[in-house]
Design a protein around this motif. Structure first.
Motif, PDB file in Angstrom:
ATOM      1  N   UNK B  18       6.414  10.426  -3.857  1.00 31.78           N
ATOM      2  CA  UNK B  18       6.112  10.583  -5.280  1.00 31.78           C
ATOM      3  C   UNK B  18       7.245  10.028  -6.143  1.00 31.78           C
ATOM      4  N   UNK B  23       2.130   9.170  -8.834  1.00 32.55           N
ATOM      5  CA  UNK B  23       0.671   9.070  -8.660  1.00 32.55           C
ATOM      6  C   UNK B  23      -0.030   8.283  -9.757  1.00 32.55           C
ATOM      7  N   UNK B  26      -1.015   4.681  -8.857  1.00 32.54           N
ATOM      8  CA  UNK B  26      -1.776   4.410  -7.628  1.00 32.54           C
ATOM      9  C   UNK B  26      -3.173   3.878  -7.920  1.00 32.54           C
ATOM     10  N   UNK B  75       9.408  10.884   2.802  1.00 35.62           N
ATOM     11  CA  UNK B  75       8.582  12.032   3.183  1.00 35.62           C
ATOM     12  C   UNK B  75       7.476  12.234   2.144  1.00 35.62           C
ATOM     13  N   UNK B  76       6.436  12.941   2.568  1.00 35.08           N
ATOM     14  CA  UNK B  76       5.342  13.222   1.659  1.00 35.08           C
ATOM     15  C   UNK B  76       4.100  12.449   2.004  1.00 35.08           C
ATOM     16  N   UNK B  77       3.555  11.781   1.017  1.00 30.57           N
ATOM     17  CA  UNK B  77       2.197  11.254   1.123  1.00 30.57           C
ATOM     18  C   UNK B  77       2.132   9.990   1.974  1.00 30.57           C
ATOM     19  N   UNK B  78       0.885   9.608   2.311  1.00 27.42           N
ATOM     20  CA  UNK B  78       0.660   8.432   3.162  1.00 27.42           C
ATOM     21  C   UNK B  78       0.542   7.163   2.328  1.00 27.42           C
ATOM     22  N   UNK B  79       0.606   7.295   1.001  1.00 26.32           N
ATOM     23  CA  UNK B  79       0.370   6.159   0.108  1.00 26.32           C
ATOM     24  C   UNK B  79       1.176   4.927   0.510  1.00 26.32           C
ATOM     25  N   UNK B  80       0.463   3.876   0.879  1.00 26.09           N
ATOM     26  CA  UNK B  80       1.150   2.634   1.223  1.00 26.09           C
ATOM     27  C   UNK B  80       1.697   1.965  -0.036  1.00 26.09           C
ATOM     28  N   UNK B  81       1.209   2.430  -1.174  1.00 25.60           N
ATOM     29  CA  UNK B  81       1.722   1.937  -2.462  1.00 25.60           C
ATOM     30  C   UNK B  81       3.250   2.076  -2.523  1.00 25.60           C
ATOM     31  N   UNK B  84       4.423  -0.861  -0.717  1.00 22.95           N
ATOM     32  CA  UNK B  84       4.131  -2.044  -1.552  1.00 22.95           C
ATOM     33  C   UNK B  84       5.131  -2.143  -2.692  1.00 22.95           C
ATOM     34  N   UNK B 102       4.860   8.370   8.582  1.00 20.79           N
ATOM     35  CA  UNK B 102       3.821   7.509   8.001  1.00 20.79           C
ATOM     36  C   UNK B 102       4.463   6.403   7.169  1.00 20.79           C
ATOM     37  N   UNK B 106       4.208   2.296   7.365  1.00 26.04           N
ATOM     38  CA  UNK B 106       3.798   1.501   6.200  1.00 26.04           C
ATOM     39  C   UNK B 106       4.804   0.390   5.900  1.00 26.04           C
TER      40      UNK B 106
END
Lengths: 453, 192
Positions: B18, B23, B26, B75-81, B84, B102, B106
């Motif tokens: 984050x 977010x 995204x 750590x945290x979300x899987x967002x590949x953003x 990127x 994760x 990524x």
């Protein structure tokens, strides 16, 4: 002698590339609007189709509004993202439960509820809380968008085999202690990286006595200790849940039972906790490992940092049960299921929320919302001054309009309290639904025990 | 892959996804355009007004292609953003003592090299670059080394052979899987 994890993994290896690196077949793939568009673009660029469209299920959840879902989404970018999902699903033949559909909801709420999530499966989704589905004795974990594309194109992933970890909790839980408190307690002991590189199996009477929804709450938060995923063994509770949703043959059920971890199977790491040590928990920092018992002070959190205290505006000696609050959010893939709403409603029934507190209940799916309405829970929330909204991820990550204002304190049943997670400058305290409900009534962080019969 | 570059040292543990990309960013349906929002909440005050205290805004570090971060990076979300955003900013390697799983995957999938070194080595490296804003780091994937000529720092790092091969030879995991489709179909036939 093998673990549940090893048995499922081995059954799904299409090919071993090198030591510890396997091509693994994926049984069930879930997608949503935020982490799939670039994957579909990739397929288009490569001239690929979706290899097994019947193994992917789509829903719109992350940035859908939770008010007036029948109207077009006002935010242009969100509108475009949801529209892209609709178009991609149509073009590639993937089933979609979009906004307004009776099966729409948070991906980790609807998958299990529709009977799509089953024991022994490999399950992935471009979302870290895919670990939720491990509650069924499945290998389930979050993936990045490049991997979403891989699954769409080949129904497989190239994966490193993780190490195994056993987390055992035995004993009788204290009054007011829910599944959320158990997992917040575990994370507060292990830290946000305590599980990195591991896949967890939760064992002990505390988990075997839990309902499926409670097990989902525990497995959901596995990622918050850094683990790839977490799982619970397959038993009658699991089978009854799935059987009440889809028809199952006896053979299938027997096959599942045989997957459970053999007696004496070895884990790379084992930890054990006593249920009686756990009391209702709340986090005080900006990482999920900063949980403390509600009667304690900020510095009692083992993993609290100076940076976190500064962001939260807390002093080490502050007693958290004296902390005034501004918002309460009940919902998310962690605690947005019908049992969560029932538990919160039980606390709230016949009371009013504190005037200054803004309180939102966001059901995890259309079905949860319908059930809640049938049971009259919506009335209990509304009479107490709560807003009862339409389903979505909502203020868990605040991609839609459900943002907590800068500086405001929110007691939230979601999974992450990172800086700015619920909105720029927002301060998040993670708790169970009953702690959130009790706190909404008093206007400060409140142990729910005294509200329980 | 050989890299000789300035460094952005971020002496913060548990840098979560984050923070890498909040977010609200995204919502794009492309893989480009995230770089200007990398570390948005730490990097800017309001409306993209730079926070001079944050190392990404240190003019001496302009052009850096390497980030050194505290333990448990990503750590945290899987967002590949998040990956990127790092790649779009121009970063080619991230060094820490441990990545979240994760996010590490990524980074690989976006040709950003995730390097894990021992905590004591990380602390030496971090301190050196915090004090020396214009110093240069040398990263060599083939020999799996991280060096700083001026300080004599020289350590080896581990990398999974398959990942190394993918990065060095430009092998794409997705193409690898697409080429396996017949084998996968046969697996399905035998197992389902």
């Amino acid at each position: 002698m093998k673990t549940l994890f090893d048995k499922i993994w081995d059954k799904h290896v299409v090919k071993s590339i090198t030591e510890g690196v396997d091509v693994v077949f994926i049984d069930q793939h879930f997608i949503h609007e935020v982490t799939s568009p670039q994957a579909f673009n990739g397929l288009r660029e490569k001239g690929q189709k979706v290899f097994r469209p019947e193994r992917t299920l789509a829903t719109a959840d992350h940035n859908v509004p939770t008010i007036n879902q029948h109207l077009p989404i006002k935010d242009k970018a969100s509108f475009h993202q949801v529209e892209s999902l609709t178009n991609n699903c149509k073009e590639f033949g993937v089933e979609l439960f979009g906004i307004g559909h009776k099966n729409q909801g948070i991906v980790h709420v609807i998958g299990p509820d529709l009977g799509k999530t089953q024991p022994g499966m490999t399950i992935v989704c471009g979302d870290s809380h895919t670990s939720t589905h491990g509650a069924f004795g499945a290998i389930a974990f979050g993936i990045g968008t490049s991997q979403v594309e891989q699954v769409l194109a080949s129904q497989c992933l190239v994966l490193n085999r993780p190490k195994s970890m056993k987390i055992e909790v035995n004993g009788t839980l204290n009054k007011g202690v829910t599944a959320k408190d158990v997992v917040l307690y575990i994370i507060s002991k292990l830290g946000t990286e305590g599980g990195t590189g591991f896949f967890v199996e939760y064992v002990g009477n505390v988990f075997s006595e839990m309902s499926m929804e409670e097990r989902m709450t525990v497995c959901n938060m596995s990622i918050e200790m850094g683990a790839r995923g977490g799982m619970v063994g397959i038993d009658e509770v699991t089978i009854n849940y799935v059987q009440s949703r889809v028809h199952l043959s006896e053979d299938k059920i027997e096959g599942w039972k045989a997957l459970n971890t053999d007696d004496g199977a070895e884990f790379d790491k084992s930890v054990r906790f006593n249920a009686t040590d756990i009391y209702p928990m709340i986090t005080v920092g900006t990482a999920p490992d900063t949980g403390i018992t509600i009667s304690k002070t900020v510095d009692d959190a083992a993993f609290i940092t100076e940076k976190a205290k500064k962001y939260m505006g807390f002093n080490g000696e502050d007693k958290i049960n004296q902390q005034e609050i501004d918002f309460v959010f009940i919902g998310s893939c962690t605690n947005g299921r019908i049992e969560d709403l029932r538990a919160a409603a039980e606390i709230i029934k016949g009371h009013k929320k504190a005037e200054k507190v803004e309180a939102w209940v966001v059901p995890g799916s259309m079905k949860v919302r319908e059930e809640a309405i049938e049971e009259g829970l919506d009335k209990i929330f509304i009479d107490a001054g709560f807003e009862f909204r339409e389903p979505g991820c909502s203020a868990c990550l605040a991609m839609n309009d459900d943002k907590i204002p800068s500086g405001a304190i929110c007691v939230s049943t979601s999974n992450r309290n990172f800086e700015g997670r619920q909105g720029e400058g927002a301060r998040t305290l993670l708790s169970s639904p009953i702690t959130a409900a009790a706190s909404a009534l008093t206007g400060r962080v409140t142990d729910p025990t005294k509200y329980l019969n | 892959m050989k890299l000789s570059s300035k460094v952005i040292p971020l002496n913060i543990e548990n840098i979560d996804t984050d923070q890498l990309i909040p977010a609200q960013f995204l919502k794009l349906t492309t893989k480009k355009g995230y770089g200007k929002n990398l570390f948005y909440n730490w990097r800017y005050f309001h409306d993209y007004e730079p926070n001079p205290q944050f190392e990404l805004n240190n003019p001496l570090r302009e052009g850096a292609q390497v980030i050194i971060g505290g333990n448990n990076f990503g750590c945290g979300s899987s967002r590949e953003h998040a990956a990127w955003a790092i790649a779009d900013y121009g970063i080619k390697a991230v060094i820490t003592s441990q990545f979240a799983d994760i996010h590490k995957g990524n980074l690989y999938n976006n040709n950003v090299l995730p390097i894990e070194i021992k905590p004591d080595e990380l602390s030496v490296l971090m301190n050196y670059f915090l004090e020396n804003s214009s110093a240069i780091i040398d990263v060599d994937l083939e020999n799996q080394t991280v060096k700083v000529e001026e300080s004599g720092f020289n350590v080896k790092f581990e990398i999974a052979p398959f990942k190394k091969k993918c990065l060095l030879e430009g092998v794409d995991e997705i193409q690898y899987l697409i080429n396996m489709k017949e084998e996968i179909a046969e697996f399905e036939l035998n197992n389902y």
